[in-house]
Scaffold this motif. Sequence first.
Motif, PDB file in Angstrom:
ATOM      1  N   SER A   1       0.789  -1.263  -0.103  1.00 56.99           N
ATOM      2  CA  SER A   1      -0.021  -0.061   0.052  1.00 56.99           C
ATOM      3  C   SER A   1       0.903   1.337   0.147  1.00 56.99           C
ATOM      4  O   SER A   1       0.426   2.341   0.122  1.00 56.99           O
ATOM      5  N   GLY A   2       2.142   0.998  -0.014  1.00 60.62           N
ATOM      6  CA  GLY A   2       3.200   2.150  -0.072  1.00 60.62           C
ATOM      7  C   GLY A   2       4.036   2.535   1.082  1.00 60.62           C
ATOM      8  O   GLY A   2       4.787   3.486   1.076  1.00 60.62           O
ATOM      9  N   HIS A   3       3.839   1.948   2.142  1.00 60.73           N
ATOM     10  CA  HIS A   3       4.439   2.050   3.348  1.00 60.73           C
ATOM     11  C   HIS A   3       5.946   1.530   2.967  1.00 60.73           C
ATOM     12  O   HIS A   3       6.404   0.580   2.381  1.00 60.73           O
ATOM     13  N   LYS A   4       6.981   2.476   3.369  1.00 60.59           N
ATOM     14  CA  LYS A   4       8.335   2.051   3.039  1.00 60.59           C
ATOM     15  C   LYS A   4       8.932   1.418   4.313  1.00 60.59           C
ATOM     16  O   LYS A   4       9.873   0.914   4.125  1.00 60.59           O
ATOM     17  N   VAL A   5       8.599   1.582   5.481  1.00 63.29           N
ATOM     18  CA  VAL A   5       9.170   1.319   6.608  1.00 63.29           C
ATOM     19  C   VAL A   5       7.815   0.518   7.767  1.00 63.29           C
ATOM     20  O   VAL A   5       7.135   1.348   7.651  1.00 63.29           O
ATOM     21  N   ALA A   6       8.382  -0.194   8.144  1.00 70.13           N
ATOM     22  CA  ALA A   6       7.465  -1.162   9.269  1.00 70.13           C
ATOM     23  C   ALA A   6       8.428  -1.027  10.475  1.00 70.13           C
ATOM     24  O   ALA A   6       9.481  -1.504  10.644  1.00 70.13           O
ATOM     25  N   VAL A   7       7.923  -0.260  11.461  1.00 70.49           N
ATOM     26  CA  VAL A   7       8.777  -0.293  12.756  1.00 70.49           C
ATOM     27  C   VAL A   7       7.844  -1.265  13.580  1.00 70.49           C
ATOM     28  O   VAL A   7       6.874  -1.075  13.982  1.00 70.49           O
ATOM     29  N   VAL A   8       8.708  -2.221  14.026  1.00 67.36           N
ATOM     30  CA  VAL A   8       7.914  -3.112  14.909  1.00 67.36           C
ATOM     31  C   VAL A   8       8.644  -3.254  16.275  1.00 67.36           C
ATOM     32  O   VAL A   8       9.803  -3.226  16.449  1.00 67.36           O
ATOM     33  N   ALA A   9       7.534  -3.213  17.353  1.00 64.14           N
ATOM     34  CA  ALA A   9       8.267  -3.502  18.591  1.00 64.14           C
ATOM     35  C   ALA A   9       8.516  -4.870  18.845  1.00 64.14           C
ATOM     36  O   ALA A   9       8.098  -6.003  18.687  1.00 64.14           O
ATOM     37  N   GLY A  10      10.107  -4.749  19.344  1.00 63.08           N
ATOM     38  CA  GLY A  10      10.765  -6.229  19.345  1.00 63.08           C
ATOM     39  C   GLY A  10      10.339  -7.001  20.795  1.00 63.08           C
ATOM     40  O   GLY A  10       9.487  -6.131  21.580  1.00 63.08           O
ATOM     41  N   PHE A  11      10.591  -8.152  20.795  1.00 58.16           N
ATOM     42  CA  PHE A  11      10.830  -8.486  22.326  1.00 58.16           C
ATOM     43  C   PHE A  11       9.452  -9.356  22.737  1.00 58.16           C
ATOM     44  O   PHE A  11       9.354  -9.907  23.741  1.00 58.16           O
ATOM     45  N   GLN A  12       8.400  -8.944  21.959  1.00 58.04           N
ATOM     46  CA  GLN A  12       7.151  -9.198  22.205  1.00 58.04           C
ATOM     47  C   GLN A  12       6.527  -9.958  21.330  1.00 58.04           C
ATOM     48  O   GLN A  12       6.709 -10.126  20.242  1.00 58.04           O
ATOM     49  N   GLY A  13       5.538 -11.114  21.405  1.00 58.14           N
ATOM     50  CA  GLY A  13       4.735 -11.671  20.577  1.00 58.14           C
ATOM     51  C   GLY A  13       3.196 -12.116  21.321  1.00 58.14           C
ATOM     52  O   GLY A  13       2.816 -11.310  22.034  1.00 58.14           O
ATOM     53  N   ILE A  14       2.507 -12.817  20.768  1.00 56.06           N
ATOM     54  CA  ILE A  14       1.239 -13.283  20.980  1.00 56.06           C
ATOM     55  C   ILE A  14       1.079 -14.639  21.349  1.00 56.06           C
ATOM     56  O   ILE A  14       1.426 -15.522  20.512  1.00 56.06           O
ATOM     57  N   GLY A  15       0.682 -15.310  22.420  1.00 50.87           N
ATOM     58  CA  GLY A  15       0.791 -16.641  22.675  1.00 50.87           C
ATOM     59  C   GLY A  15      -0.320 -17.181  22.116  1.00 50.87           C
ATOM     60  O   GLY A  15      -1.271 -16.624  21.731  1.00 50.87           O
ATOM     61  N   PRO A  16      -0.585 -18.730  22.301  1.00 57.76           N
ATOM     62  CA  PRO A  16      -1.738 -19.214  21.740  1.00 57.76           C
ATOM     63  C   PRO A  16      -2.984 -18.874  22.413  1.00 57.76           C
ATOM     64  O   PRO A  16      -4.083 -18.975  21.691  1.00 57.76           O
ATOM     65  N   ASP A  17      -2.947 -18.457  23.644  1.00 57.18           N
ATOM     66  CA  ASP A  17      -4.184 -17.992  24.156  1.00 57.18           C
ATOM     67  C   ASP A  17      -4.653 -16.793  24.078  1.00 57.18           C
ATOM     68  O   ASP A  17      -5.357 -16.091  24.763  1.00 57.18           O
ATOM     69  N   GLY A  18      -3.843 -16.047  23.109  1.00 50.36           N
ATOM     70  CA  GLY A  18      -4.262 -14.683  22.707  1.00 50.36           C
ATOM     71  C   GLY A  18      -3.615 -13.606  23.702  1.00 50.36           C
ATOM     72  O   GLY A  18      -3.631 -12.464  23.694  1.00 50.36           O
TER      73      GLY A  18
END
Length: 411
Positions: free
Chosen positions: A127-144
Amino acid sequence: MSRVVMKFGGTSVADLDRIANAAKKVEQEVANGHEVVVIVSAMSGKTNELVGWVRETSDMHDRAEYDAIVSSGENITAGLLAQRLKEMGISARSWQGWQVPVQTTGAHEAARIEGIPSDNLDASFASGHKVAVVAGFQGIGPDGRITTLGRGGSDTTAVAFAAALDAVRCDIYTDVDGIYTTDPRIVSTARKIRKISYEEMLELASLGAKVLQTRSVELAMRYKVPLRVLSSFEDDISETAGTLVCDEEDTMESKVVHGIAYSKDEAKVTLVSVADRPGIAAAIFGPLADAGVNVDMIVQNISEDGRTDMTFSCPVDQVPHALKAMDEAKMDLNFEKIVTDTEVAKVSMVGVGMRSHAGVAAKMFKILANEGVNIQVITTSEIKVSVLVDRKYMELAVRALHDAFELETAA
Ligand code: ADP
Ligand code: ASP
Ligand code: MG
């Protein structure tokens, strides 16, 4: 279009000026024609502050709540960097782990990444974004619920994105200009290594060299991600800057010992006088594993009267969990008492050359003896030797070994 992953650690985003400095480096990669995924850590000191708050509330805190609290530092940096990039006219947006989503196991505080579907980021770039700034260190587990990847986990986020998005490079920007023969903050003669094998870096990281999280090196090795460590405070980001972590064949080092690592946050726990019977080790280490204690070194003394002392080391902050697990198993283990020493440190030497050279351990022990450093526990593997020593002698031991093995000079 080619993609690169850039990761900025805590000191590299410690304040708004440094975030602006990081943004300039991102701008350069955009100008080079790449789509850029930037992984950010929390601003320096933030995660420690958050962890401190959790610990103040409880010794035996709820691990899911720990993750909910401690992951928040990265969200702030991601938003600030995306905002800064927009100010510079670069099309960017921030992402929290669950929005990508970074799917992980449910092991709170030490979750492992299981998958990073690229659809959302693909659509964002399309869609035109050049950069995705992602918060490191974190994710989502199987239970949300939100998970975190263990301290230093943003390195792993970065490598996992590089593998999932087929990036041409994963650059880890930090506060040193590469990987050194040992921590340059404690040995001033430490030498920068140009290239180091995945295997050696894996050992150094797992033995305490916190410049890269162990899991990040494991992933880089498995998915053949070209991984580079370089300074966010220097202008040179060309291909020759920093240290490259790569296959062994591509490194040129011929020294037997390649690096020295240390880990200060160790503890030694001894169960005094347990029955020396088949199954005793399983009866001790099973409950410790169930309690999530990462047991490292183990020594069982030989006994004559049918009883034995069992000693193990683990991270110092896991001691309360270890003691609780042992207390619960006390009826079965029937030990006399538990002795805990929380003032120890581990010093390790690493080098693929040890495979074909005898005598490294003997030389190490002699050097430490000459310095008057008592060795409490020893472990070895094909390419490393580790010793547990009194923490107050740790820096002395690292310096003496670095000198005696002449690591300050190139091979
Ligand atoms: P970041 O916040 O960027 O993730 P870290 O503090 O986690 O940075 O890692 C960088 C630090 O790692 C350096 O400041 C240095 O003190 C330490 N370090 C330990 N061992 C080494 C080594 N062998 N080479 C380079 N740095 C090392
Ligand atoms: N902020 C987290 C930590 O300090 C993750 C990281 O910086 O890699 O451990
Ligand atoms: Mg780090």
